[in-house]
Design an enzyme around this catalytic site. Structure first.
Site, PDB file in Angstrom:
ATOM      1  N   ARG A  85      13.906  -4.331  -8.680  1.00  0.00           N
ATOM      2  CA  ARG A  85      15.140  -4.011  -9.399  1.00  0.00           C
ATOM      3  C   ARG A  85      14.945  -3.926 -10.911  1.00  0.00           C
ATOM      4  O   ARG A  85      14.385  -4.812 -11.531  1.00  0.00           O
ATOM      5  CB  ARG A  85      16.213  -5.054  -9.086  1.00  0.00           C
ATOM      6  CG  ARG A  85      17.624  -4.573  -9.430  1.00  0.00           C
ATOM      7  CD  ARG A  85      18.648  -5.665  -9.257  1.00  0.00           C
ATOM      8  NE  ARG A  85      18.724  -6.176  -7.916  1.00  0.00           N
ATOM      9  CZ  ARG A  85      19.486  -5.674  -6.949  1.00  0.00           C
ATOM     10  NH1 ARG A  85      20.205  -4.596  -7.190  1.00  0.00           N
ATOM     11  NH2 ARG A  85      19.506  -6.227  -5.751  1.00  0.00           N
ATOM     12  N   TYR A 111       5.954 -16.930 -18.165  1.00  0.00           N
ATOM     13  CA  TYR A 111       6.410 -17.611 -16.946  1.00  0.00           C
ATOM     14  C   TYR A 111       5.351 -18.612 -16.505  1.00  0.00           C
ATOM     15  O   TYR A 111       4.154 -18.354 -16.632  1.00  0.00           O
ATOM     16  CB  TYR A 111       6.609 -16.623 -15.795  1.00  0.00           C
ATOM     17  CG  TYR A 111       7.635 -15.540 -15.979  1.00  0.00           C
ATOM     18  CD1 TYR A 111       8.368 -15.410 -17.159  1.00  0.00           C
ATOM     19  CD2 TYR A 111       7.891 -14.627 -14.964  1.00  0.00           C
ATOM     20  CE1 TYR A 111       9.313 -14.410 -17.304  1.00  0.00           C
ATOM     21  CE2 TYR A 111       8.835 -13.624 -15.100  1.00  0.00           C
ATOM     22  CZ  TYR A 111       9.539 -13.512 -16.275  1.00  0.00           C
ATOM     23  OH  TYR A 111      10.472 -12.521 -16.429  1.00  0.00           O
ATOM     24  N   ARG A 115      14.726 -24.378 -10.531  1.00  0.00           N
ATOM     25  CA  ARG A 115      15.146 -23.878 -11.836  1.00  0.00           C
ATOM     26  C   ARG A 115      16.570 -23.328 -11.816  1.00  0.00           C
ATOM     27  O   ARG A 115      17.383 -23.633 -12.675  1.00  0.00           O
ATOM     28  CB  ARG A 115      14.201 -22.767 -12.299  1.00  0.00           C
ATOM     29  CG  ARG A 115      14.546 -22.223 -13.694  1.00  0.00           C
ATOM     30  CD  ARG A 115      13.861 -20.905 -13.972  1.00  0.00           C
ATOM     31  NE  ARG A 115      14.554 -19.793 -13.344  1.00  0.00           N
ATOM     32  CZ  ARG A 115      13.955 -18.810 -12.700  1.00  0.00           C
ATOM     33  NH1 ARG A 115      12.655 -18.799 -12.557  1.00  0.00           N
ATOM     34  NH2 ARG A 115      14.646 -17.827 -12.173  1.00  0.00           N
ATOM     35  N   ASN A 162      21.247 -12.321 -18.825  1.00  0.00           N
ATOM     36  CA  ASN A 162      21.467 -12.886 -17.489  1.00  0.00           C
ATOM     37  C   ASN A 162      22.879 -12.594 -16.995  1.00  0.00           C
ATOM     38  O   ASN A 162      23.093 -12.196 -15.845  1.00  0.00           O
ATOM     39  CB  ASN A 162      21.283 -14.405 -17.521  1.00  0.00           C
ATOM     40  CG  ASN A 162      19.837 -14.825 -17.623  1.00  0.00           C
ATOM     41  OD1 ASN A 162      18.927 -14.021 -17.466  1.00  0.00           O
ATOM     42  ND2 ASN A 162      19.603 -16.095 -17.888  1.00  0.00           N
ATOM     43  N   HIS A 182       8.617 -20.483 -12.827  1.00  0.00           N
ATOM     44  CA  HIS A 182       8.578 -19.416 -11.820  1.00  0.00           C
ATOM     45  C   HIS A 182       7.692 -19.742 -10.625  1.00  0.00           C
ATOM     46  O   HIS A 182       7.758 -19.067  -9.603  1.00  0.00           O
ATOM     47  CB  HIS A 182       8.097 -18.117 -12.489  1.00  0.00           C
ATOM     48  CG  HIS A 182       8.349 -16.886 -11.689  1.00  0.00           C
ATOM     49  ND1 HIS A 182       7.340 -16.191 -11.055  1.00  0.00           N
ATOM     50  CD2 HIS A 182       9.489 -16.223 -11.403  1.00  0.00           C
ATOM     51  CE1 HIS A 182       7.850 -15.137 -10.432  1.00  0.00           C
ATOM     52  NE2 HIS A 182       9.151 -15.137 -10.625  1.00  0.00           N
ATOM     53  N   HIS A 191       7.303  -8.338  -1.609  1.00  0.00           N
ATOM     54  CA  HIS A 191       7.376  -9.203  -2.788  1.00  0.00           C
ATOM     55  C   HIS A 191       6.158 -10.108  -2.912  1.00  0.00           C
ATOM     56  O   HIS A 191       6.020 -10.849  -3.876  1.00  0.00           O
ATOM     57  CB  HIS A 191       8.663 -10.038  -2.703  1.00  0.00           C
ATOM     58  CG  HIS A 191       8.989 -10.793  -3.946  1.00  0.00           C
ATOM     59  ND1 HIS A 191       8.878 -12.173  -4.040  1.00  0.00           N
ATOM     60  CD2 HIS A 191       9.419 -10.374  -5.165  1.00  0.00           C
ATOM     61  CE1 HIS A 191       9.239 -12.557  -5.250  1.00  0.00           C
ATOM     62  NE2 HIS A 191       9.567 -11.499  -5.961  1.00  0.00           N
TER      63      HIS A 191
END
Length: 718
Positions: A402, A463, A559, A45, A587, A432
């Site tokens: 990405r 997720y 989150r 991350n 998610h 998306h």
């Protein structure tokens, strides 16, 4: 008294999120190897944050710091300073967390160094180094005649300062090839291992024999990854895939944004690296923890789950939805909406639907939006099968997902070669949304799936995500309009049911919030309940503050990034913000407006971020089925009562663990959702030492028999 800010900088909020990830690495409630995994997630991350967000801010600072926009340049400089300071404050805690894991795991594994290795081990390690490592090292000696080499992003490099006979200094740099293992395991003891960089450091004198080594360092250059993927992508009638491939190559050569390193007393080589990489002192980040966690996968192989179950979370296999076990999934959905909740429900239900659609003679066409795909995607295989069976298959592949660009380029080629029609995202706007449309010959009861997560079997097990399957005609008509507009590079300007960004999502959300404000002002019960990954959109934040001021109770489970600060008197004191960080990545996005029977339910691919609401194609769908709405209610209720993995945000934008009262029942929302899924299939989930009903009955029966036998034997003895 200074008035508190209603908003916090998004980058600082993100750092607070990664701090919560680090807390999980230190939590002894988590098994040892899972704690190590959280270290790896923290590092990943952190690296991506610098590559993307910090890289972008540095670019903006360089542009804006000229005389034409001096004020903006100063603001960016201050923002970077705050980011660097907040990050450096976390790294000692990272080191502490890693040291704690090594200490707690000493029965199972030991990381050895030059100082702790035994003499016998050193002999063996030297043999390994000379035969298996040294032949693959390509050292650079840096001096005036030899320019500083280019190092790819994230490559681990071993560096040394070399003392010459005349008193001068040179520098030796040795990048570690990907072909070399990240660690070497020793045959003695309890899984003793040495990191590859430590092995090379220990024997650098064998490489630089003519020099005295005075400094040693391990470092990694993190480069800007914020490439403009739209630049040149839509200007000409060319192959999008080729252009995207060139842009990916460009990313690898972008400017450094930070230097991660570990090593003591290495000022000379650090100064040299900083000068050649054009970095300030603030961009140097020291840590004792390994800068590359690639060794973790090797450690997992040495300590597999099968032999060491206590080191890992107990496996929780997803459950196949009980209401579609028999007969046709297509017919089931055409009769009644279906809401799947991953990973508690098995993603195989989606694959079965696509495979059934591929073979069903009634199906004429399948359209799907693909953002991130699994490496061995059965979803893709089902789409290929549909194309081979004569169905018209249209796949929108977003090449700009990405760090998944190369994977998507490869899949788009495979799909196209198999007879599927491939279209790409819109200029300047990523697609998306998670949308699937299955059309039938009769033109009736077409099936639509609107989801919160990608069509990806791997992430569907890691997720928490939602997928609504429906044959609602208005929703299917809207889905057709979305795909039509995408094929024509147009924005959806209006739908009956679906909320579609960038034109129709935010305005509808503001309207829904306004409805709750109006209720509160009239004294009618009002409420807003949201589950998001991030909240950064200023327009929506201001509208939520307005709702709170009007007296609307707002509860949010967010989150990651949350730029809105709750609990400020007179402004956000009706707002509660929680964050859940657990074994699964939260998610799913859920929007609920209202109370009681008047509640309006939506699920969506969109967070409340400007990039989602204004700069991407996103879709939110209303949920009408009673059973599906009750399940969404249950998800939110569990999230809001979680007292194990939930943190609550205070009016200073800090997060605190929820401390349950002494007699309170522990609630872990993710585990309880698994328990629900098992219960729906007539099973009992057995986890964390809990005995199943069957085990308890068997134990009780055995105890009873044992007692009877003891009594009988006692009688015989008399």
């Amino acid at each position: 008294m200074k008035e508190k800010n209603l908003m916090i900088d998004r980058e600082l909020s993100w750092i607070k999120f990664n701090e919560r990830v680090l807390e999980e690495a230190r939590s002894k409630d988590n098994p040892l190897m899972e704690r190590m995994r959280f270290i790896s997630i923290f590092q990943s991350n952190y690296e991506e944050f610098f590559r993307v967000r910090v890289g972008s801010i540095i670019d903006q600072y360089l542009i804006e710091s000229d005389e034409t926009d001096e004020f903006a340049g100063k603001a960016k400089k201050k923002q970077l300073k705050n980011i660097f300071n907040a990050t450096k404050a976390l790294l000692p805690r990272l080191d502490t967390a890693f040291d704690e894991i090594l200490y707690d795991g000493r029965r199972y594994f030991t990381k050895v160094t030059e100082q702790t290795v035994t003499n016998a081990e050193k002999v063996l390690l030297r043999q390994i180094f000379e035969k298996e490592v040294a032949p693959f090292i390509s050292p650079f000696i840096i001096e005036k005649k030899h320019p500083f080499p280019f190092f790819d992003n994230g490559v681990t490099v071993v560096g040394v300062t070399l003392q010459k006979k005349n008193g001068g200094s040179k520098f030796g740099l040795m990048p570690i090839r990907k072909s070399l293992p990240r660690a070497v395991f020793l045959p003695s003891g309890n899984c003793r291992f040495m990191l590859m960089e430590d092995l090379i450091l220990m024997f650098t004198d064998l490489i630089f024999k003519k020099f005295v080594i005075t400094e040693k360092i391990v470092f990694s250059v993190i480069r800007n990854a914020d490439i403009d993927v739209n630049e040149g992508l839509y200007d000409f009638d060319i192959d999008f895939r080729s252009t995207m491939s060139r842009l990916i190559e460009l990313r690898g050569s972008l400017a450094p944004v930070e230097l991660k390193y570990r090593g003591e007393n290495c000022e000379k080589i650090l100064k040299h690296l900083r000068h050649n990489l054009c970095l300030s002192k603030k961009q140097l980040f020291y840590q004792k923890t390994p800068i590359n966690m690639g060794f973790f996968s090797l450690l997992e192989k040495q300590l597999p789950k099968e032999k060491h179950p206590k080191l890992y979370y107990k496996p929780l296999p997803p459950q196949y939805p009980s209401n579609i076990k028999k007969g046709s999934i297509i017919n089931s959905i055409r009769k009644k909406d279906l809401l799947l909740c991953y990973p508690f429900d098995d993603v195989k239900a989606l694959i079965d639907l696509l495979e059934e659609a591929a073979a069903d003679k009634r199906v004429t066409e399948i359209k799907i939006s693909l953002y991130r795909l699994a490496s061995n995607s059965k979803i893709v295989q089902a789409l290929i099968a549909a194309a081979k069976n004569g169905k018209k298959v249209t796949c929108l592949v977003e090449l700009r997902a990405r760090f998944d660009e190369e994977n998507n380029i490869d899949w788009s080629k495979i799909l196209e070669e198999s007879g599927c029609k491939i279209i790409y995202g819109m200029p300047n706007y990523k697609v998306h949304c998670k949308l699937l449309l299955i059309s039938f010959k009769d033109g009736k009861n077409d099936i639509v799936q609107v989801g919160t997560g990608n069509f990806n079997e791997s992430t569907a097990r890691l997720y928490t995500d939602l997928a609504l399957f429906t044959a609602n005609k208005d929703i299917s008509d809207d889905a057709k309009e979305v795909f039509r507009c995408l094929q024509e590079n147009k924005f959806v300007e209006g739908c009956k049911e679906l909320l579609v960004a960038p034109l129709c999502l935010k305005t509808k959300l503001i309207s829904l919030i306004d409805e709750e404000i109006e209720k509160a002002e009239k004294g009618i019960p009002a409420a807003i309940t949201l589950k998001l990954n991030s909240l950064t959109d200023k327009d929506l934040i201001e509208k939520l503050i307005e709702a709170s001021t009007a007296g609307v109770p707002i509860k949010m489970v967010i989150r990651g990034i949350c730029c809105l600060v709750p609990g400020i008197e007179g402004k956000t004191d009706n707002i509660e913000v929680r964050s859940i960080v657990g074994r699964l990545l939260e998610h799913s996005r859920i929007y609920i407006f209202g109370t009681g029977k008047d509640r309006k339910y939506y699920i969506s691919s969109a967070d409340f971020m400007t990039r989602n609401t204004s700069q991407r194609v996103e879709v939110a769908t209303p949920v009408y089925d009673y059973r599906a709405k009750m399940r969404l209610n249950k998800i939110m209720k569990l999230a809001l009562t979680d007292n194990q993995k939930s943190r609550i945000m205070d009016s200073n934008a800090n997060y605190h663990h929820i401390v349950p009262s002494p007699n309170a029942k522990p609630h872990n929302s993710q585990i309880e959702l698994f328990e629900d899924a098992y219960k729906n299939n007539g099973k009992t989930l057995n986890i964390q030492g809990k005995k199943s009903k069957a085990e308890k009955t068997a134990k009780s029966s055995a105890k009873s028999k044992s007692l009877k036998a003891a009594v009988k034997n006692a009688g015989n003895e008399k």
